[in-house]
Design an enzyme around this catalytic site. Structure first.
Site, PDB file in Angstrom:
ATOM      1  N   PRO A 110       0.909  -1.154   0.072  1.00 29.98           N
ATOM      2  CA  PRO A 110      -0.179  -0.016   0.033  1.00 29.98           C
ATOM      3  C   PRO A 110       1.045   1.369   0.026  1.00 29.98           C
ATOM      4  CG  PRO A 110       0.113  -0.852   2.269  1.00 29.98           C
ATOM      5  CD  PRO A 110       0.815  -1.925   1.300  1.00 29.98           C
ATOM      6  N   LYS A 125      13.093  -8.752  -1.730  1.00 33.14           N
ATOM      7  CA  LYS A 125      12.564  -9.688  -0.596  1.00 33.14           C
ATOM      8  C   LYS A 125      12.591 -11.206  -1.381  1.00 33.14           C
ATOM      9  CE  LYS A 125       8.164  -9.755   0.337  1.00 33.14           C
ATOM     10  NZ  LYS A 125       7.934  -9.215   1.725  1.00 33.14           N
TER      11      LYS A 125
END
Ligand SMILES: C[S@@+](CC[C@H](N)C(=O)[O-])C[C@H]1O[C@@H](n2cnc3c(N)ncnc32)[C@H](O)[C@@H]1O
Length: 246
Positions: free
Chosen positions: A83, A194
């Protein structure tokens, strides 16, 4: 993982508007346990206090505090930006909103499959898939000089729950980003992605080591101990293909 993230962010949003800690009747025991742990999480509380959209902000803050990858004036491509917590950190650290008039002004471009609510100082390309060549073309058009100094990827595919499959899919996302690095990343640049540890992690690390002078793995404290999540940080990008426009 994505479900977890949605719950984290939904919970943060809920905390902003409700004070009640009770859970809804439709919740399963596992969901209730997860939410209870989540609501006690110090990073969730800190995210609320510091107005970050998600607790994941603290992962990037810690990596940056330790390795100084963001500084005023840099151009950042934030992949899997929704977000928007990493973008919030990046905007502040590279001075993308010009908050510090005495420092160079940077640029933050966030890309995600999901819609991202506007953020002062950031440009968002969403919904957009970073594995789509048309997205990369648009990224090149939007980045000043056509390149980023830092590529961040906190991308995560929709988790199937099958660990090896989820691992493969995340490695594939990171690899696709590395494939386009010659066209998007400025020489000397930084790549942070990641991963979920697994059989293909070493292969990705080797690829990074071929293209960057320094590589390391990082496990920030905000990354839950029980999660296989680990970040790969590569600095001093060496490989260049095609003209560098600036
Ligand atoms: C863990 S969240 C990112 C959280 C973000 N770093 C933050 O701090 O707000 C992972 C995001 O990766 C996005 N994602 C997954 N695959 C993607 C793809 N192919 N292209 C763009 N975004 C993708 C998901 O939509 C999801 O929003």
């Amino acid at each position: 993982m994505l479900l977890s993230l949605k719950l984290v962010c939904a919970s943060l949003r809920r905390q902003r508007f409700h004070t009640s800690g009770s859970h809804s009747k439709g919740q399963t025991a596992a969901e209730h346990l997860w939410l209870t742990r989540h609501l006690r999480d110090p990073f969730v509380k800190a995210a609320k206090v510091e107005s970050y959209r998600c607790r994941s902000a603290f992962k990037l803050l810690e990596v940056n505090d330790r390795h100084q990858i963001l500084r005023p004036g840099l151009r950042v491509l934030d992949c899997g930006a929704a977000p928007g917590a990493w973008s919030q950190v990046a905007v502040r650290r590279v001075n993308a909103a010009g908050a510090d008039p005495s420092a160079p002004v940077g640029f933050v471009l966030g890309v995600d499959l999901l819609h991202i609510f506007p953020l002062e100082g950031a440009t968002f390309l969403s919904p957009a898939d970073v594995t789509d060549p048309r997205t990369i073309q648009r990224v090149r058009e939007l980045l000043p000089g056509g390149r980023a100094d830092v590529i961040l990827s906190d991308m995560a595919p929709n988790a199937t729950g099958i660990r090896s499959l989820d691992h493969d899919r995340l490695i594939s996302l990171c690899s696709s980003l590395l494939d386009v690095a010659p066209d998007v990343l400025h020489p000397g640049g930084t790549f942070l992605c990641k991963t979920w540890a697994g059989s293909q992690s070493l292969g990705l690390q080797k690829r990074l080591a071929e293209q960057f002078q320094n590589t390391r793995t990082v496990k920030p404290r905000a990354s839950r101990k029980e999660s296989s999540e680990v970040y790969l940080l590569a600095t001093q990008y060496q490989r260049v293909k095609g003209p560098v426009e600036d």
